[in-house]
Scaffold this motif. Sequence first.
Motif, PDB file in Angstrom:
ATOM      1  N   ILE A   1       0.840  -1.185   0.000  1.00  0.00           N
ATOM      2  CA  ILE A   1       0.000   0.000   0.000  1.00  0.00           C
ATOM      3  C   ILE A   1       0.882   1.244   0.000  1.00  0.00           C
ATOM      4  O   ILE A   1       1.699   1.441   0.907  1.00  0.00           O
ATOM      5  CB  ILE A   1      -0.955   0.018   1.210  1.00  0.00           C
ATOM      6  CG1 ILE A   1      -1.865  -1.220   1.164  1.00  0.00           C
ATOM      7  CG2 ILE A   1      -1.768   1.306   1.235  1.00  0.00           C
ATOM      8  CD1 ILE A   1      -2.805  -1.354   2.335  1.00  0.00           C
ATOM      9  N   LEU A   2       0.727   2.058  -1.043  1.00  0.00           N
ATOM     10  CA  LEU A   2       1.443   3.321  -1.141  1.00  0.00           C
ATOM     11  C   LEU A   2       0.669   4.374  -0.361  1.00  0.00           C
ATOM     12  O   LEU A   2      -0.537   4.546  -0.568  1.00  0.00           O
ATOM     13  CB  LEU A   2       1.576   3.741  -2.610  1.00  0.00           C
ATOM     14  CG  LEU A   2       2.232   5.097  -2.884  1.00  0.00           C
ATOM     15  CD1 LEU A   2       3.680   5.103  -2.417  1.00  0.00           C
ATOM     16  CD2 LEU A   2       2.143   5.424  -4.375  1.00  0.00           C
TER      17      LEU A   2
ATOM     18  N   VAL B   1       0.136   8.264   0.436  1.00  0.00           N
ATOM     19  CA  VAL B   1       0.383   9.607  -0.071  1.00  0.00           C
ATOM     20  C   VAL B   1      -0.255  10.583   0.915  1.00  0.00           C
ATOM     21  O   VAL B   1      -1.472  10.726   0.961  1.00  0.00           O
ATOM     22  CB  VAL B   1      -0.190   9.809  -1.492  1.00  0.00           C
ATOM     23  CG1 VAL B   1       0.215  11.172  -2.030  1.00  0.00           C
ATOM     24  CG2 VAL B   1       0.252   8.687  -2.421  1.00  0.00           C
TER      25      VAL B   1
ATOM     26  N   ALA C   1       3.936  10.643  -5.912  1.00  0.00           N
ATOM     27  CA  ALA C   1       2.972   9.533  -5.929  1.00  0.00           C
ATOM     28  C   ALA C   1       2.982   8.850  -7.290  1.00  0.00           C
ATOM     29  O   ALA C   1       2.997   7.617  -7.374  1.00  0.00           O
ATOM     30  CB  ALA C   1       1.573  10.037  -5.595  1.00  0.00           C
TER      31      ALA C   1
ATOM     32  N   THR D   1       4.405   5.069  -7.822  1.00  0.00           N
ATOM     33  CA  THR D   1       3.487   4.058  -8.359  1.00  0.00           C
ATOM     34  C   THR D   1       4.183   3.301  -9.480  1.00  0.00           C
ATOM     35  O   THR D   1       4.097   2.068  -9.555  1.00  0.00           O
ATOM     36  CB  THR D   1       2.187   4.715  -8.871  1.00  0.00           C
ATOM     37  OG1 THR D   1       1.545   5.362  -7.772  1.00  0.00           O
ATOM     38  CG2 THR D   1       1.247   3.688  -9.472  1.00  0.00           C
TER      39      THR D   1
ATOM     40  N   PRO E   1       2.110  -0.619  -6.373  1.00  0.00           N
ATOM     41  CA  PRO E   1       1.368  -1.025  -5.172  1.00  0.00           C
ATOM     42  C   PRO E   1       0.046  -1.709  -5.530  1.00  0.00           C
ATOM     43  O   PRO E   1      -0.465  -1.566  -6.639  1.00  0.00           O
ATOM     44  CB  PRO E   1       1.113   0.314  -4.465  1.00  0.00           C
ATOM     45  CG  PRO E   1       1.088   1.318  -5.576  1.00  0.00           C
ATOM     46  CD  PRO E   1       2.094   0.835  -6.572  1.00  0.00           C
TER      47      PRO E   1
ATOM     48  N   ILE F   1      -3.575   2.366  -3.265  1.00  0.00           N
ATOM     49  CA  ILE F   1      -3.018   3.673  -2.903  1.00  0.00           C
ATOM     50  C   ILE F   1      -3.961   4.338  -1.917  1.00  0.00           C
ATOM     51  O   ILE F   1      -5.164   4.436  -2.164  1.00  0.00           O
ATOM     52  CB  ILE F   1      -2.846   4.574  -4.149  1.00  0.00           C
ATOM     53  CG1 ILE F   1      -1.901   3.927  -5.152  1.00  0.00           C
ATOM     54  CG2 ILE F   1      -2.359   5.965  -3.735  1.00  0.00           C
ATOM     55  CD1 ILE F   1      -1.834   4.637  -6.494  1.00  0.00           C
TER      56      ILE F   1
ATOM     57  N   MET G   1      -4.660   7.875  -0.636  1.00  0.00           N
ATOM     58  CA  MET G   1      -4.342   9.188  -1.174  1.00  0.00           C
ATOM     59  C   MET G   1      -5.025  10.310  -0.402  1.00  0.00           C
ATOM     60  O   MET G   1      -6.252  10.325  -0.281  1.00  0.00           O
ATOM     61  CB  MET G   1      -4.794   9.236  -2.643  1.00  0.00           C
ATOM     62  CG  MET G   1      -4.625  10.559  -3.326  1.00  0.00           C
ATOM     63  SD  MET G   1      -2.904  11.061  -3.569  1.00  0.00           S
ATOM     64  CE  MET G   1      -2.390   9.927  -4.853  1.00  0.00           C
TER      65      MET G   1
ATOM     66  N   ILE H   1      -4.296  10.939  -9.032  1.00  0.00           N
ATOM     67  CA  ILE H   1      -5.008   9.701  -9.360  1.00  0.00           C
ATOM     68  C   ILE H   1      -5.476   9.719 -10.813  1.00  0.00           C
ATOM     69  O   ILE H   1      -5.442   8.689 -11.491  1.00  0.00           O
ATOM     70  CB  ILE H   1      -6.178   9.456  -8.379  1.00  0.00           C
ATOM     71  CG1 ILE H   1      -5.626   9.166  -6.979  1.00  0.00           C
ATOM     72  CG2 ILE H   1      -7.080   8.328  -8.861  1.00  0.00           C
ATOM     73  CD1 ILE H   1      -4.665   7.984  -6.879  1.00  0.00           C
TER      74      ILE H   1
ATOM     75  N   VAL I   1      -7.792   2.963  -5.428  1.00  0.00           N
ATOM     76  CA  VAL I   1      -7.420   4.069  -4.555  1.00  0.00           C
ATOM     77  C   VAL I   1      -8.509   4.293  -3.518  1.00  0.00           C
ATOM     78  O   VAL I   1      -9.692   4.126  -3.800  1.00  0.00           O
ATOM     79  CB  VAL I   1      -7.161   5.376  -5.348  1.00  0.00           C
ATOM     80  CG1 VAL I   1      -8.416   5.823  -6.065  1.00  0.00           C
ATOM     81  CG2 VAL I   1      -6.658   6.483  -4.445  1.00  0.00           C
TER      82      VAL I   1
END
Length: 143
Positions: A6-7, A9, A40, A44, A49, A52, A54, A68, A79
């Motif tokens: 999981i990214l 941001v 971001a 990505t 990931p 995300i 965000m 996005i 997301v």
Amino acid sequence: MEDIKILVVEDESIIALNIKKKLKSFGYTVPAIVSTAEEAIKMTEITFPDLILMDVMLKGDMDGVQAIEEIRKKFDIPVIYLTAYSDDEVLERAKLTQPYGYIVKPFKANDLHTNIEIALYKHRMEKNARKQDNSNGNCDNNA
């Protein structure tokens, strides 16, 4: 449990570290925490990931919704917006990016976990349905 990346941001470093800690306690991997839309997009491309998280308002020229929009042009990654902003204008812009969730801060850890699990499940089911449609379509074309 499979390794879910999981990214995160988030431009508030204390909040970002708190989110990372919660995600790790749920068994997720956090390959990076970034604070701008540009980072971001770049991360990505580097980390691919599974999801995300965000924030809408970020440092820099672009906000999270714009990030996005760019990411969706290249990647099929779900997301979830995690933001303090819940006004109608932001929500309408965010909806256009087809998010899998929209969580307003402050949030409960359990709400975050539940939303992530639902988003991952829904994305997996949609992907499987697309594969099924494509394989059915290919069979019809070969008949």
